[in-house]
Design an enzyme around this catalytic site. Structure first.
Site: not given
Ligand code: FAD
Ligand code: UDP
Length: 370
Positions: A176, A249, A300
């Site tokens: 921006r 990743r 990180e």
């Molecule tokens: P997850 O949070 O990954 O939850 C999935 C869960 O399932 C995990 O707890 C896992 O242990 C469990 N699971 C998987 N397989 C199994 C199994 N076989 N048995 C039992 N349990 C299982 N988003 C933002 O909006 N703002 C940000 O600033 C931001 N920063 C981020 C920074 C990083 C480094 C990362 C990696 C992500 C970031 N995100 C951010 C994205 C955010 O983390 C995700 O959008 C959100 O957490 C996704 O939720 P979810 O429920 O899909 O997955």
């Protein structure tokens, strides 16, 4: 009749919202989570009075008033505005790319001067249709910004040349011509006061949650417990990699508790050259304007993913998206399994998008019932 209506695998945002919404509608749910805590990657842990983002910095932002109002039921959000600073070989630049950055790079003082400079810097890419992240970045921002603030950071983050990456990744960042260091363009932004875990405590209050329980350790048993499944783990693993493995990743977090009250003066500093192997340092207290005597920081380090590591980011390039499409067809044909979230939908989703997706899916279940 089985014991539960739904078994929900994963206690991240998708799983926790599914459990909350379904329970509210009268369904009987069981949540299983392989980690020893709820919250998925949004989990925060209190250390020395500081809410530490255990899986990397999480800043909540959205343009959608409904989603904003929805999460505000479960927490009070502060006024935190993400404004990371980039450190390139010891020089500091404001992010995202804005008038402050342009001044720091070229001493240009007006939007007109900045636009002229960027036009000169990106002239040879003006008429191309970007095929990859490098071309997209050069067309949008020109050579200096690409070299100092994008190229090496992106190579570290994704472990590959910018030519091999999809253009959309860089379009996440605002560009921006105002003096505005806000990393997001969204109307609503903040950090939940007291950390994210509280939101999950509320979502999962009165719902049976079994921690340290891996679905695949006894899939047949868990399937026998409920009529329906909501799965939020990796989609390729669910199908035993029948179309091959998807690539992710991963990250390694290096944490330190320091005997100083202020280490870097900002929540996030990005290191945009190869001089450091980490991409960013997070100083957690600044997310909540903390005044504790100590500070907690996290470096990180991106790394290649393998089965033993957490799959943090889907790699949404052409090759992996094509593999995912095959899994998606199988997933869509399932009568009693819903696949949701970053891993099960293989999408680089932010929190608000996962919440939106979960709410939409739960609405569909309700409509079907009527
Ligand atoms: P997850 O949070 O990954 O939850 C999935 C869960 O399932 C995990 O707890 C896992 O242990 C469990 N699971 C998987 N397989 C199994 C199994 N076989 N048995 C039992 N349990 C299982 N988003 C933002 O909006 N703002 C940000 O600033 C931001 N920063 C981020 C920074 C990083 C480094 C990362 C990696 C992500 C970031 N995100 C951010 C994205 C955010 O983390 C995700 O959008 C959100 O957490 C996704 O939720 P979810 O429920 O899909 O997955
Ligand atoms: N990026 C960059 N330089 C930076 C910050 C980000 O080149 O200083 C690029 C990088 O390719 C990254 C993408 O922009 O993967 C998206 O950045 P974002 O901060 O949204 O990534 P996330 O927080 O999801 O890791």
């Amino acid at each position: 009749m089985k014991k539960y209506d739904y078994i929900i695998i994963g206690a991240g945002f998708f799983g926790a919202i599914a459990a909350y919404e379904l329970t509210r509608k009268g369904y009987h749910c069981l949540v299983i989570e392989k980690r020893n805590h709820i919250g998925g990657n949004c989990y925060t842990k209190n250390i020395e009075g500081i809410n530490v983002h255990q899986y990397g910095a999480h800043i909540f932002h959205t343009n959608d008033k409904e989603i904003w109002d929805y999460v505000n039921q479960f927490a009070t959000f502060n006024r935190f505005t993400n404004s990371p600073v980039a450190n390139y070989k010891g020089e500091l630049y404001n992010l995202p790319f804005n008038m402050n950055t342009f001044y720091q790079l070229w001493k240009v003082k007006t939007p007109q001067e900045a636009k002229a400079k960027i036009e000169e810097q990106s002239a040879e890419y003006k008429n191309i249709i970007p095929r990859n992240l490098e071309e997209q970045a050069l067309k949008l921002a020109g050579k200096d910004i690409y070299t100092k603030l994008i190229k090496e950071y992106t190579e570290k983050q994704w472990g590959t040349d910018c030519k091999n990456l999809p253009a959309f990744i860089i379009k996440r960042l605002p560009f921006r011509f105002t003096f505005d260091n806000n990393y997001f363009n969204d109307k609503y932004q903040g950090i939940p006061v007291g950390g994210y875990t509280r939101i999950f405590d509320k979502l999962l209050e009165n719902i049976e949650v079994r921690l340290e329980t891996d679905y695949f350790a006894d899939k047949d048993y868990f399937d026998s417990l409920a009529e329906n499944t909501i799965y939020t783990g990796p989609v390729d693993l669910f199908y035993n990699y029948c179309f091959g493995k998807l690539n992710y990743r991963s990250l390694r977090f290096e944490n330190e508790l320091l005997e100083t009250d202020n280490f870097q003066g900002n929540a996030v500093i990005n290191y945009t050259s190869h001089d450091q192997k980490y991409t960013r340092i997070i100083e957690h207290k600044h997310f909540e304007f903390g005044i504790q005597p100590k500070t907690y920081i996290t470096k990180e380090y991106p790394q290649d993913w393998n089965d033993a590591l957490e799959p943090y980011y889907p790699v949404n390039d052409e090759e992996n998206n094509a593999i995912y499409l095959q899994y998606k067809h199988l997933a869509e044909a399932e009568a009693n399994v819903i696949f949701g979230g970053r891993l099960a939908e293989y999408k680089y989703y932010d929190m608000h998008q996962v919440i939106g997706s979960a709410l939409a899916r739960m609405k569909k279940i309700e409509e079907k019932r009527k």
